[in-house]
Design an enzyme around this catalytic site. Structure first.
Site, PDB file in Angstrom:
ATOM      1  N   ARG A   1      47.527 -37.096  24.787  1.00 60.91           N
ATOM      2  CA  ARG A   1      47.338 -36.066  23.769  1.00 60.91           C
ATOM      3  C   ARG A   1      46.557 -36.668  22.612  1.00 60.91           C
ATOM      4  O   ARG A   1      46.825 -37.802  22.189  1.00 60.91           O
ATOM      5  CB  ARG A   1      48.695 -35.539  23.272  1.00 60.91           C
ATOM      6  CG  ARG A   1      49.362 -34.533  24.192  1.00 60.91           C
ATOM      7  CD  ARG A   1      48.621 -33.188  24.239  1.00 60.91           C
ATOM      8  NE  ARG A   1      49.259 -32.212  25.110  1.00 60.91           N
ATOM      9  CZ  ARG A   1      48.973 -32.048  26.405  1.00 60.91           C
ATOM     10  NH1 ARG A   1      48.047 -32.792  26.995  1.00 60.91           N
ATOM     11  NH2 ARG A   1      49.601 -31.116  27.117  1.00 60.91           N
TER      12      ARG A   1
ATOM     13  N   GLU B   1      41.478 -30.312  18.914  1.00 63.19           N
ATOM     14  CA  GLU B   1      40.633 -29.668  19.923  1.00 63.19           C
ATOM     15  C   GLU B   1      40.342 -28.225  19.525  1.00 63.19           C
ATOM     16  O   GLU B   1      41.245 -27.555  19.011  1.00 63.19           O
ATOM     17  CB  GLU B   1      41.349 -29.714  21.278  1.00 63.19           C
ATOM     18  CG  GLU B   1      41.518 -31.135  21.753  1.00 63.19           C
ATOM     19  CD  GLU B   1      42.285 -31.261  23.075  1.00 63.19           C
ATOM     20  OE1 GLU B   1      42.518 -30.236  23.744  1.00 63.19           O
ATOM     21  OE2 GLU B   1      42.634 -32.381  23.431  1.00 63.19           O
TER      22      GLU B   1
ATOM     23  N   HIS C   1      38.982 -32.438  27.815  1.00 62.63           N
ATOM     24  CA  HIS C   1      40.351 -32.215  28.316  1.00 62.63           C
ATOM     25  C   HIS C   1      40.354 -31.739  29.775  1.00 62.63           C
ATOM     26  O   HIS C   1      40.855 -30.650  30.091  1.00 62.63           O
ATOM     27  CB  HIS C   1      41.094 -31.216  27.409  1.00 62.63           C
ATOM     28  CG  HIS C   1      42.586 -31.383  27.451  1.00 62.63           C
ATOM     29  ND1 HIS C   1      43.409 -31.128  26.377  1.00 62.63           N
ATOM     30  CD2 HIS C   1      43.416 -31.767  28.454  1.00 62.63           C
ATOM     31  CE1 HIS C   1      44.680 -31.345  26.714  1.00 62.63           C
ATOM     32  NE2 HIS C   1      44.697 -31.736  27.968  1.00 62.63           N
TER      33      HIS C   1
END
Ligand code: GLV
Ligand code: GLV
Length: 329
Positions: free
Chosen positions: A242, A271, A289
């Site tokens: 993360r 993000e 991602h």
């Protein structure tokens, strides 16, 4: 046979939708984009859904649960669940689930893709080729880092971290790992003679540091200026966990000042944005991602999330439950 009403917050692979449709009336967010907070809460208020299948950009908290009274369960289409307030779900007696295991190999492979791309400057040199500026082979050009025999440091040796480490066998790497519980990892010990070390020792000794811990209050900004200063100047950091585990502005400084050699990033602190100046750095490889983004992984995530939600609709414990205590009565 549509007894239940189910909402899916984002298009997912069709297999999962088909499975859910066999027991429920399924409504899907028609846009291939995340729902805004208001849109999600309004959909919940108006839809009277029995179950929701959501994604990692949906925040599942008290306010969300307030908007969907009578919810029988929430299935996360992701292994990471920092988007879910699990204690709040427990308080309300609402089961919640995630999708572990089915994306372990894909995510570990993504970490390896980033490791090699970063060490061997694959993306930077691809840009050189495409720009037409390559003048031909040269002994001093584009020299990168070695992999075989180097030390791999796994921060968080859970399922994905363990798999990434096991994949290092062919490269005969020495493996170090940290564990939040300070418990040894029997698989890594037996298969790789890996060493459980402190976070500081892992930073000092590793040539590649790969992040696999979950995002929690304790791991937020675990990697800051102080951590980068402990790493070797020749070391690389890889993050498929993360984004907020890294303080991204400190990483930019460390990469700029040569405190570490490079970074391979699949996840970002905010993000879809990146920290200022990160995009200008040739020693950073950045991908959007995509850790779990293989055909089999994404299909199996859809099927697992659908099976989890079907179980919760029936009042049963889902296969991969995040609050199993609700069923221990
Ligand atoms: C992806 O980031 C996931 O947690 O599944
Ligand atoms: C979750 O983070 C895992 O390692 O599967």
């Amino acid at each position: 046979m549509a007894g239940y009403k189910v909402y899916i917050t984002r298009m997912i692979p069709q297999e999962g939708i088909n499975l859910l449709s066999s027991v429920a009336d399924v409504t899907i967010n028609p846009d291939d984009a995340p729902l805004s907070r208001d849109a999600l809460l309004n959909e919940m208020k108006n839809g009277h859904y029995d179950g929701v299948l959501g994604v990692l950009t949906d925040r599942i908290d008290g306010e969300f649960f307030d908007s969907c009274k009578g919810l029988k369960g929430y299935a996360n289409y992701a292994v990471g669940y920092d988007n879910i307030d699990v204690p709040e779900a427990v308080r309300r007696g609402i089961p919640v689930s995630n999708t572990p295991d089915v994306l372990t190999d894909a995510t570990a492979e993504c970490a390896w893709a980033l490791l090699f791309a970063t060490a061997r400057r694959v993306v930077e040199t691809d840009r050189v080729m495409r720009s037409g500026s390559w003048t031909g082979w040269g002994p001093l050009q584009f020299i990168g880092g070695d992999v075989k025999g180097k030390t791999l440091g796994i921060v968080g040796a859970g399922r994905i971290g363990t798999e990434m480490a096991l994949m290092s066998k062919g490269f005969k790497m020495k493996v170090l790992y940290t564990s939040s519980s300070d418990r040894r990892n029997a698989v890594l010990d037996a298969e790789l003679e890996a060493e459980l070390v402190s976070f500081e020792e892992l930073l000092r000794e590793s040539d590649f540091v790969s992040i696999h811990c979950p995002l929690t209050p304790g791991t937020r900004h675990l990697f800051d200026a102080k951590a980068f200063a402990l790493m070797k100047k020749t070391a690389y950091i890889i993050n498929t966990g993360r984004g907020p585990v890294i303080k991204e502005e400190d990483l930019v400084e460390a990469l700029k000042n040569g405190e570490i050699a490079g970074a391979g990033l699949d996840v970002f602190e905010n993000e879809p944005a990146m920290a200022p100046n990160l995009a200008e750095l040739d020693n950073a490889v950045v991908v959007p991602h995509i850790g779990s983004a293989t055909h089999s992984s994404r299909n199996n995530m859809a099927l697992l999330a659908a099976r989890n939600l079907m179980a919760m609709l029936e009042g049963e414990k889902p296969e991969t439950c995040l609050n199993p205590e609700l069923f221990e009565k």
